[in-house]
Design an enzyme around this catalytic site. Structure first.
Site, PDB file in Angstrom:
ATOM      1  N   ARG A   1      50.133  40.786  52.645  1.00 36.36           N
ATOM      2  CA  ARG A   1      51.315  40.834  53.517  1.00 36.36           C
ATOM      3  C   ARG A   1      51.177  41.904  54.612  1.00 36.36           C
ATOM      4  NH1 ARG A   1      54.178  39.437  48.471  1.00 36.36           N
ATOM      5  NH2 ARG A   1      55.152  37.415  48.820  1.00 36.36           N
TER       6      ARG A   1
ATOM      7  N   HIS B   1      41.127  42.562  46.723  1.00 34.93           N
ATOM      8  CA  HIS B   1      40.622  41.404  45.965  1.00 34.93           C
ATOM      9  C   HIS B   1      39.111  41.507  45.755  1.00 34.93           C
ATOM     10  CE1 HIS B   1      44.165  39.362  48.057  1.00 34.93           C
ATOM     11  NE2 HIS B   1      44.437  39.205  46.776  1.00 34.93           N
TER      12      HIS B   1
ATOM     13  N   TYR C   1      43.988  34.815  51.255  1.00 40.96           N
ATOM     14  CA  TYR C   1      44.034  35.788  52.342  1.00 40.96           C
ATOM     15  C   TYR C   1      43.457  37.108  51.827  1.00 40.96           C
ATOM     16  CZ  TYR C   1      45.132  36.761  57.118  1.00 40.96           C
ATOM     17  OH  TYR C   1      44.996  37.014  58.460  1.00 40.96           O
TER      18      TYR C   1
ATOM     19  N   GLU D   1      46.272  46.899  39.733  1.00 40.28           N
ATOM     20  CA  GLU D   1      47.371  47.744  39.244  1.00 40.28           C
ATOM     21  C   GLU D   1      48.497  47.875  40.264  1.00 40.28           C
ATOM     22  OE1 GLU D   1      45.381  51.318  37.942  1.00 40.28           O
ATOM     23  OE2 GLU D   1      44.325  50.205  36.367  1.00 40.28           O
TER      24      GLU D   1
END
Ligand code: PAF
Length: 281
Positions: free
Chosen positions: A187, A37, A32, A148
């Site tokens: 999320r 990312h 997702y 991080e």
């Protein structure tokens, strides 16, 4: 970009790269994908010849009652995003290959998991370390990139790599934020528009702590209380933890005299979000 599912095929591909003297960079994810990312992938490109993105929703890092079954998934979308970000391989192993029948071997640490998220998610980091070590074996990268935002995870992976003599360079990448400051997370897609507004309180609380520190407040308990009050003033929020700790040992610090990390985990409705900031004097 190629999609590899089989562990054997993944190893063959990596062996080939290594024989040709190429550096493999691994970006481990649970899919997702979001801009956070993608920036890890772009960072990865700078550190090697080939970028492998693993997508695996790891069951062993979810506790009972956590959101394993509802964790957002969209492989097709992920493939397209990773391709555009320059990934060479997407590695999506099956759960039954990663955890074969009778699986009974885990990796754990004595100290670092006993802080922050480890306290409210017992067993979580045991699952993370185990799957990351397995991915390191399967992909055989020379470099791996971690965000991080998962500050404790990063500290634990670095410790594991040193302790278990993995010959892998761990590179961290700063948290990527939405334009309003919310740290990117898979999320976030589960937040309603009202909850999304309340989620901004995480970053606001961190910013406010740094401001108070700049003004001379060095007592952690005062900074934590102010952050708690600020977050709870937003609808639908509850605080799992807010800690100010040493960035290496993750031990709580009571008075800030040097760099310290303020880390927090908040629930907005049913969605658990984390964030952190290095506070500097
Ligand atoms: O940070 C994550 O997404 C996961 O914890 C990781 C490192 C991919 C292991 O499942």
């Amino acid at each position: 970009m190629e999609i590899i599912k089989s562990i054997k095929e993944m190893r063959l591909w990596s062996d080939g790269c290594r024989r040709r003297g190429q550096t493999i960079v691994l970006v481990p994810t649970m899919g997702y994908l979001h801009d956070g990312h993608l920036s890890l992938m772009r960072e990865g490109r700078r550190h090697g010849d080939k970028v492998v993105v693993s997508i695996f929703v790891n069951p062993t890092q979810f506790g009972p009652g956590e959101d394993l079954s509802t964790y957002p998934r969209d492989l097709e979308r992920d493939f397209n995003l990773a391709k555009d970000a320059g990934a060479d391989i997407i590695f999506t192993p099956n759960a039954w290959d990663v955890y074969p029948q009778g699986f009974d071997t885990f990796i754990n640490q004595e100290k670092l998991p006993d802080h922050l998220c480890g306290l409210s998610r017992p067993g979580h980091f045991k699952g993370v370390m185990t799957v990351v070590a397995k991915l390191f074996h399967m992909v055989a990268p020379q470099v791996a990139i971690f965000g991080e935002k998962d500050f404790q995870q990063l500290a634990i992976i670095r410790r594991m790599v040193t302790d278990l003599n993995f010959d892998i360079q761990i590179i961290s990448h700063p948290t990527v934020r939405e334009s309003d400051g919310l740290a990117m997370s898979s999320r976030n897609s589960k937040l309603s528009s009202e909850q999304r507004k309340s989620a901004l309180s995480l970053n606001l609380a961190l910013q406010n702590a740094q401001k108070l520190l700049n003004e001379g407040e060095t007592r952690s308990d005062r900074l934590i209380q102010t952050a708690t009050d600020l977050i709870l003033s937003y609808p639908g929020t509850s605080v799992d933890y807010i800690h100010i700790c040493d960035p290496d040992s993750l031990e709580n610090v009571s008075t800030i005299t040097g760099p310290a990390v303020m880390a927090l985990a908040i629930k907005v409705g049913p969605v658990r979000l984390i964030d952190n900031m290095i506070l500097t004097t």
